[in-house]
Enzyme design. Structure first.
Site: not given
Ligand SMILES: Cc1cc2nc3c(=O)[nH]c(=O)nc-3n(C[C@H](O)[C@H](O)[C@H](O)COP(=O)(O)OP(=O)(O)OC[C@H]3O[C@@H](n4cnc5c(N)ncnc54)[C@H](O)[C@@H]3O)c2cc1C
Length: 549
Positions: A487
């Site tokens: 997280h």
């Molecule tokens: C293994 C795991 C288990 C988890 N379990 C849970 C759960 O059960 N419930 C829950 O609520 N949360 C859970 N979480 C946490 C939750 O999934 C994250 O907090 C949330 O998805 C984050 O969303 P985000 O949009 O910030 O980032 P992300 O969903 O990670 O999206 C970021 C995106 O940007 C892309 N990216 C990064 N850098 C670049 C770049 N330079 N150029 C182009 N694209 C790029 C990445 O590839 C990715 O697709 C978990 C996370 C993980 C990894």
């Protein structure tokens, strides 16, 4: 590749990015480009719930980051999975649907000086995209449920499709230890014990690519998406008003592209808590000493970029049991595996439909806490670490995390080259307070396991081990058996105008730069008291509402 400019360039098709792409491209007058470094979500293990075991640590779906050696974890380095695929981390996560506690958002309103983040106002954004199973038949939903939950949105929330006697017994033990049963963790205080609700549809993972991109966005002529395309840095111009974002530089499978913004357009970083600060730093927006040390020109000094990293550390106590089947032995033989496969093929249920953590509990580390500050994730399995084989004996894991850690870490680039992973230092257990809560939480786990409801299974503490009794020993042992619960938040945190550590304002605009926002888990000023995917979606939903006007 497009020869025209865009009104919005969204970097990262992850949890936040997919929702924003959907909402912003709904206006046919706006051209939207969504850029994702990972590939399409066409890997079968993304969709079969138990497939997270195959997606974590797999370069097809995971950035495969690692932390630096952590002193609080007795020098260990951890795997630090982040989704690198359409849907981002929602394609590899544990699927738990959890909003956190109302006080989290009231605290954000306080930290930013903007009431838009108060609980009653974020609740509308949570409900807007929610599609809750209980409202499939509103007549059977409990009174008042529809005021708290939504049913018209894209983000499906379902019950899990299997139960385990050992987890039912753990829930009963919690009740005997004074933690009440709850049927809804998402009404403002999540206190209680119950089975988690999950983002699944009919036994398949429901990631944000399915929820928000297909078929909606793909059918829109004003929407464009590039996969396998990594943004290396922002293109920044200088106006009289200061730096302005004009577009991005992207390494695609066809070479370097430089999509640009139309007048008044915006780049929105949704690259997550590791990716977003990395892109800002590579672009000269960050702490001056760090950037100068790497030979990067400082365009705007923003000391908070990459600071304030917060994460939940799960402390995984393991108990051997007798007289109860757990996944350890159910999946141990070829026949067992075949039966599990058959159950999933016929009914989309059984262990293959399983979220890694099935039972949850929220409670207090000590009676003087006003709110629950601990979350349990209880699993009918045990292993030394994710990626290692299951133990050969029946056991359950009662993983517990401090919901409001005071330790703060960093994400810092170590090279001007975007291909080099940044250094991630969560600094777990680096405060006395966090070590104290860690010891308290292990003692509470022992109290729960000692309740009569579990006695029939003769639980025997395997990790950390009953020989360790003092607070000091338990805090040290927590460093041995603790690991991320995935997280990370806060590395581009929002804050007030006069807050030097704030990276974005309360409307997610990067300070001192026009045409640039961040909208993902990195903007949280403090970590929510629960899992972080749905709070991230809520943030994206809020921004979509402001941009739609
Ligand atoms: C293994 C795991 C288990 C988890 N379990 C849970 C759960 O059960 N419930 C829950 O609520 N949360 C859970 N979480 C946490 C939750 O999934 C994250 O907090 C949330 O998805 C984050 O969303 P985000 O949009 O910030 O980032 P992300 O969903 O990670 O999206 C970021 C995106 O940007 C892309 N990216 C990064 N850098 C670049 C770049 N330079 N150029 C182009 N694209 C790029 C990445 O590839 C990715 O697709 C978990 C996370 C993980 C990894």
């Amino acid at each position: 590749m497009s020869k025209e400019g865009f009104d919005y360039i969204i970097v990262g098709a992850g949890t936040a990015g997919c929702l924003l792409a959907n909402r912003l491209s709904a206006d046919p007058g706006k051209r939207v480009l969504l850029i994702e470094a990972g590939g399409k979500d066409d890997y079968h293990w993304v969709h079969i719930p138990v497939g997270y075991l195959h997606c974590i640590g797999n370069p097809r779906t995971d950035w495969c980051f690692q932390t630096e050696a952590e002193p609080g974890l007795n020098g260990r380095r951890l795997r630090y999975p982040r989704g690198k695929v359409l849907g981002g981390s929602s394609s590899i996560n544990g699927m738990i649907y959890m909003r956190g506690q109302s006080r989290d958002y009231d605290n954000w309103a306080q930290a930013t000086g903007d009431d838009t983040w108060r609980w009653e106002r974020v609740l509308r954004a949570f409900r807007r995209h929610e599609h809750h199973w209980r409202l499939d038949d509103p007549k059977t939903a409990p009174a008042g449920f529809a005021e708290m939950h939504g049913h018209k949105g894209e983000w499906r929330v379902e019950q899990q499709r299997l139960r385990w006697p050992i987890l039912d017994a753990f829930a009963a033990a919690c009740s005997q230890a004074g933690i009440p049963a709850t049927s809804d963790f998402n009404a403002g205080t999540n206190e209680g014990v119950g089975y988690f609700e999950v983002n699944q549809k009919k036994g398949l993972r429901w990631n944000t690519a399915k929820a928000f991109l297909r078929p909606t966005c793909f059918g829109r002529p004003n929407f464009e998406m590039w996969t396998g395309a990594q943004v290396r840095k922002l293109r920044l111009m200088h106006d009289d008003a200061g730096p302005r974002c004009a577009g991005v530089e992207v390494l695609t499978p066809h070479g370097v592209e430089q999509p640009w913004l139309n007048a008044g357009g915006e780049v929105i970083l949704c690259a997550g808590s590791v990716g977003s600060p990395q892109i800002l730093q590579l672009s000269g927006l960050g702490p001056a000493p760090l950037l100068q040390g790497l030979g990067i020109k400082v365009t705007q000094e923003l000391p908070g970029v990459g600071a304030n990293l917060q994460d939940h550390l799960q402390i995984r106590a393991v108990y051997k049991v007798r007289g109860a089947r757990t996944l350890n032995t159910r999946a141990a033989s070829l026949v067992g595996k075949a039966l599990i496969g058959l159950e999933y093929a016929l009914r989309r249920s059984g262990p293959m439909s399983m979220a890694p953590s099935q039972l949850g509990a929220f409670t207090r580390s000590s009676p003087d806490r006003l709110w629950p500050d601990l979350e349990y994730h209880v699993q009918p399995l045990s292993l030394d670490a994710f990626g290692e084989p299951l133990h050969g004996f029946d056991a359950f894991t009662a993983s517990v995390c401090n919901l409001n850690p005071t330790s703060r870490g960093t994400v810092h680039i170590t090279s001007p080259d975007a291909a080099v992973a940044p250094a991630i230092q969560p600094r777990y257990l680096s405060t006395d307070e966090d070590r104290r809560v860690a010891a308290e939480s292990l003692k509470l786990t022992r109290r729960i396991v000692a309740q009569p409801a579990l006695a029939a299974f003769q639980p025997e503490e395997y990790k950390p081990g009953p020989q360790f009794q003092t607070d000091e020993e338990l805090a040290r042992l927590a460093g041995d058996i603790g690991t991320t619960i995935f997280h990370p938040v806060g590395t581009c945190r929002m804050g007030r105008k006069d807050d030097p550590g704030a990276v974005v304002d309360s409307r997610l605009r990067v300070r001192g730069v026009t045409g640039l926002r961040v909208a993902d888990a990195s903007v949280m000023p403090t970590i929510t008291s629960g899992n972080t995917a749905s709070p991230t979606l809520m943030i994206a939903e809020k921004l979509a509402g402001w941009l739609a006007g």
